[in-house]
Design an enzyme around this catalytic site. Sequence first.
Site, mmCIF file in Angstrom:
data_model
loop_
_atom_site.group_PDB
_atom_site.id
_atom_site.type_symbol
_atom_site.label_atom_id
_atom_site.label_comp_id
_atom_site.label_asym_id
_atom_site.label_seq_id
_atom_site.Cartn_x
_atom_site.Cartn_y
_atom_site.Cartn_z
ATOM 1 N N ALA A 1 0.844 -1.208 0.000
ATOM 2 C CA ALA A 1 0.000 0.000 0.000
ATOM 3 C C ALA A 1 0.873 1.250 0.000
ATOM 4 O O ALA A 1 0.693 2.154 -0.823
ATOM 5 C CB ALA A 1 -0.929 -0.008 1.214
ATOM 6 N N LYS B 1 8.849 0.872 10.787
ATOM 7 C CA LYS B 1 9.320 0.695 12.165
ATOM 8 C C LYS B 1 10.386 -0.383 12.287
ATOM 9 O O LYS B 1 11.054 -0.490 13.300
ATOM 10 C CB LYS B 1 8.153 0.415 13.096
ATOM 11 C CG LYS B 1 7.504 -0.929 12.963
ATOM 12 C CD LYS B 1 6.505 -1.089 14.100
ATOM 13 C CE LYS B 1 5.771 -2.390 14.010
ATOM 14 N NZ LYS B 1 4.908 -2.634 15.156
ATOM 15 N N GLN C 1 1.542 -15.311 0.556
ATOM 16 C CA GLN C 1 1.938 -16.430 -0.311
ATOM 17 C C GLN C 1 1.041 -16.511 -1.539
ATOM 18 O O GLN C 1 1.495 -16.694 -2.651
ATOM 19 C CB GLN C 1 1.852 -17.746 0.461
ATOM 20 C CG GLN C 1 2.822 -17.841 1.611
ATOM 21 C CD GLN C 1 2.648 -19.129 2.390
ATOM 22 O OE1 GLN C 1 1.778 -19.936 2.116
ATOM 23 N NE2 GLN C 1 3.483 -19.317 3.387
ATOM 24 N N GLY D 1 -1.595 -14.672 -3.713
ATOM 25 C CA GLY D 1 -1.476 -13.909 -4.940
ATOM 26 C C GLY D 1 -2.464 -12.771 -5.014
ATOM 27 O O GLY D 1 -2.923 -12.271 -3.991
ATOM 28 N N GLU E 1 -8.554 -20.553 -5.396
ATOM 29 C CA GLU E 1 -8.515 -20.493 -3.924
ATOM 30 C C GLU E 1 -9.941 -20.536 -3.382
ATOM 31 O O GLU E 1 -10.906 -20.346 -4.138
ATOM 32 C CB GLU E 1 -7.783 -19.221 -3.460
ATOM 33 C CG GLU E 1 -6.290 -19.281 -3.765
ATOM 34 C CD GLU E 1 -5.493 -18.124 -3.217
ATOM 35 O OE1 GLU E 1 -6.086 -17.151 -2.723
ATOM 36 O OE2 GLU E 1 -4.250 -18.188 -3.302
ATOM 37 N N ASP F 1 -0.678 -0.733 15.045
ATOM 38 C CA ASP F 1 -0.264 0.657 15.322
ATOM 39 C C ASP F 1 -1.117 1.692 14.582
ATOM 40 O O ASP F 1 -1.496 2.712 15.160
ATOM 41 C CB ASP F 1 1.212 0.853 14.936
ATOM 42 C CG ASP F 1 2.111 -0.159 15.626
ATOM 43 O OD1 ASP F 1 1.894 -0.410 16.823
ATOM 44 O OD2 ASP F 1 3.015 -0.704 14.970
ATOM 45 N N HIS G 1 -7.413 -17.643 9.338
ATOM 46 C CA HIS G 1 -7.010 -18.504 8.209
ATOM 47 C C HIS G 1 -7.016 -19.936 8.717
ATOM 48 O O HIS G 1 -6.455 -20.236 9.767
ATOM 49 C CB HIS G 1 -5.603 -18.110 7.747
ATOM 50 C CG HIS G 1 -5.242 -18.620 6.391
ATOM 51 N ND1 HIS G 1 -5.117 -19.961 6.124
ATOM 52 C CD2 HIS G 1 -4.983 -17.987 5.226
ATOM 53 C CE1 HIS G 1 -4.800 -20.118 4.842
ATOM 54 N NE2 HIS G 1 -4.705 -18.930 4.275
ATOM 55 N N ARG H 1 -12.742 -19.034 4.027
ATOM 56 C CA ARG H 1 -11.920 -19.251 5.227
ATOM 57 C C ARG H 1 -12.737 -19.284 6.516
ATOM 58 O O ARG H 1 -12.434 -20.054 7.426
ATOM 59 C CB ARG H 1 -10.890 -18.125 5.334
ATOM 60 C CG ARG H 1 -9.858 -18.212 4.266
ATOM 61 C CD ARG H 1 -8.904 -17.055 4.304
ATOM 62 N NE ARG H 1 -8.013 -17.190 3.160
ATOM 63 C CZ ARG H 1 -7.149 -16.280 2.778
ATOM 64 N NH1 ARG H 1 -7.028 -15.154 3.453
ATOM 65 N NH2 ARG H 1 -6.378 -16.497 1.741
ATOM 66 N N HIS I 1 -5.510 -13.937 10.835
ATOM 67 C CA HIS I 1 -4.742 -13.721 9.617
ATOM 68 C C HIS I 1 -4.934 -12.324 9.043
ATOM 69 O O HIS I 1 -3.997 -11.729 8.529
ATOM 70 C CB HIS I 1 -5.185 -14.767 8.573
ATOM 71 C CG HIS I 1 -4.504 -14.663 7.260
ATOM 72 N ND1 HIS I 1 -3.153 -14.894 7.099
ATOM 73 C CD2 HIS I 1 -4.978 -14.359 6.017
ATOM 74 C CE1 HIS I 1 -2.833 -14.750 5.824
ATOM 75 N NE2 HIS I 1 -3.904 -14.406 5.151
ATOM 76 N N GLU J 1 -4.238 -3.086 4.832
ATOM 77 C CA GLU J 1 -4.956 -3.781 5.905
ATOM 78 C C GLU J 1 -5.435 -2.855 7.019
ATOM 79 O O GLU J 1 -6.447 -3.133 7.671
ATOM 80 C CB GLU J 1 -4.081 -4.906 6.487
ATOM 81 C CG GLU J 1 -4.854 -5.828 7.414
ATOM 82 C CD GLU J 1 -4.069 -7.071 7.797
ATOM 83 O OE1 GLU J 1 -3.007 -7.337 7.179
ATOM 84 O OE2 GLU J 1 -4.512 -7.776 8.714
ATOM 85 N N ARG K 1 -12.954 -11.584 4.329
ATOM 86 C CA ARG K 1 -12.293 -11.267 3.049
ATOM 87 C C ARG K 1 -12.169 -12.497 2.159
ATOM 88 O O ARG K 1 -11.793 -13.574 2.618
ATOM 89 C CB ARG K 1 -10.900 -10.704 3.334
ATOM 90 C CG ARG K 1 -10.060 -10.524 2.097
ATOM 91 C CD ARG K 1 -8.797 -9.778 2.404
ATOM 92 N NE ARG K 1 -7.852 -10.530 3.188
ATOM 93 C CZ ARG K 1 -7.013 -11.429 2.689
ATOM 94 N NH1 ARG K 1 -7.040 -11.741 1.407
ATOM 95 N NH2 ARG K 1 -6.144 -12.025 3.482
ATOM 96 N N LEU L 1 -4.116 -7.809 -1.495
ATOM 97 C CA LEU L 1 -3.068 -7.075 -2.215
ATOM 98 C C LEU L 1 -3.738 -6.188 -3.269
ATOM 99 O O LEU L 1 -3.328 -5.058 -3.513
ATOM 100 C CB LEU L 1 -2.072 -8.048 -2.861
ATOM 101 C CG LEU L 1 -1.248 -8.909 -1.888
ATOM 102 C CD1 LEU L 1 -0.418 -9.946 -2.639
ATOM 103 C CD2 LEU L 1 -0.339 -8.071 -1.011
HETATM 104 C C1 SIN Z 1 -2.777 -17.362 1.448
HETATM 105 O O1 SIN Z 1 -1.965 -17.639 0.563
HETATM 106 O O2 SIN Z 1 -3.557 -18.200 1.900
HETATM 107 C C2 SIN Z 1 -2.785 -15.982 1.985
HETATM 108 C C3 SIN Z 1 -3.110 -14.992 0.947
HETATM 109 C C4 SIN Z 1 -4.292 -14.168 1.387
HETATM 110 O O3 SIN Z 1 -4.391 -13.887 2.576
HETATM 111 O O4 SIN Z 1 -5.179 -13.882 0.569
#
Ligand code: SIN
Length: 510
Positions: A15, A37, A49, A51, A117, A216, A237, A284, A345, A369, A380, A386
């Site tokens: 971001a 920081k 991880q 995408g 996913e 923070d 997660h 999730r 997560h 975030e 989410r 991202l």
């Molecule tokens: C993941 O690879 O499970 C994490 C990616 C995300 O949080 O969307």
Amino acid sequence: MKKTSDILIIGSGIAGLSFAIKIAEARPDLSVLILTKSSDEAGNTARAQGGIAVVLNKLKDSFHQHIEDTMKAGKGLSNRKVVEMVVSQAPERLEELIAWGASFDKNKTGQLALGLEGGHSQARIVHHRDLTGLEMEKTLLKKVAVLPNISIQDHYFVTDLLTKENRGQTQCIGAKAIDKNINKHVEIQARITFLATGGSGMIFGNTTNPSVATADGVAIAHRAGATIKDMDFIQFHPTALFESNKHPLFLISEAVRGFGAYVVNTSGKRFLFKYDSRGELATRDIVSSAIVKELEESGEESVFLDCRHLNSEDFQQHFPTIVSYCNSVGIKPERELIPIVPAAHYQCGGIEVDTKARTSIENLYASGECAYTGLHGANRLASNSLLEALVYSHQAFENISREIDRLPVAGSEAGESEPAVVSGDGVSIEAKHGRLNKLMGYEAVQGTDLDFKNKVLKELYKLRKEVEEELPSIAFYELKNMTEVAILIMENSIFRLKSSAKNEKKLISN
Ligand code: SIN
């Protein structure tokens, strides 16, 4: 000491960096200062991880399907206008990343390979093996390094925002920080302040977040009077690698289930279809809650990911980091089950922003975030984070480049002597952080036992008082932020539970 910059960015993930690049390129006359920081790759971005979710295959997929998947994952609480904006900007934002040098996996025909996913009705996840976040972070940092009007200061911890009142409206004029390199307080005045501080995972007993995720941004914005929204929507997660006494836990990407891995119980049985017809590919929240129920019933410490039926060469090629980590702790995924538990997560709530990334405080923006945009609703959709950060940093860039010339230049740099930071011994802070983690488990946040939630909140109030008595140190400021935000989470959660009970009563009496 006082410093000035036209633009002050707090945080060096996707971001903050993508916003910095855009504004610095478009306006070489402006100075852009990024504070981080820790070191610049320590945040959540570099650990992502999975995408970026982008609709590319228009024959099978459509913006409409991505929008509906996002709405469904968010339990109908996402803002449809925001979802439409984010989903439809995705291809353009991805092109920019590629133009900046990011590389993503391709299939045999040379097109971008699209992964599947949980919660996605189509394969649409653009990725770089299981290191997508790191690839993007490296690309952005390389780009930042060649822009002469951006400077990055690492080991700067922001303690609070600088604000002033103007005709009944709070304005942000910069931030107060501690330069950890020299242990001194610094005031940075800026025309625009941009929060990109990431999440709050370190509040929780089990988390996949790095140690810098100490809430923070939300804490300092809240203290300055910004509107904070839906902090109780914490995403767990389902597949964090279970290791006892480990904090944080290692993440096993969602993409592993998308690749065909099963979730099984101690008897080796798949059980997710009992809870959702999509089984392993449910969202999730559903998979996490099913695992928690299974664990409550069995009394076991973890369930398992079973990857043994998958082609081990392909698996290794797609997920080198995961295989290497599993091997390092003595697990061979090609022949052994991987123990997993749900872990905090992602923070779906945060500092409320409009579609231009503006907070309720003038000249204060937020993205990533730490921001609440309305995209995620109650949960989410995988790989939308991202993307959200890229889109909102772009929106902020467009607005700020139009608006900044109307703002006065930042205040003077006149030096002032500043007190050094007094350091506590750390032991007592660590113990209190342990207490916070114990209080903030899955049940406290996601459960429906009001008495239990109230007990947790009462303990948090007590903890906050005790934390306030500690000597100031960086660990103290982080714990203060986490405790304050944990209180926001629990107050919100209790309020929501009570309101839904009231609504149910009303429905019954009608
Ligand atoms: C993941 O690879 O499970 C994490 C990616 C995300 O949080 O969307």
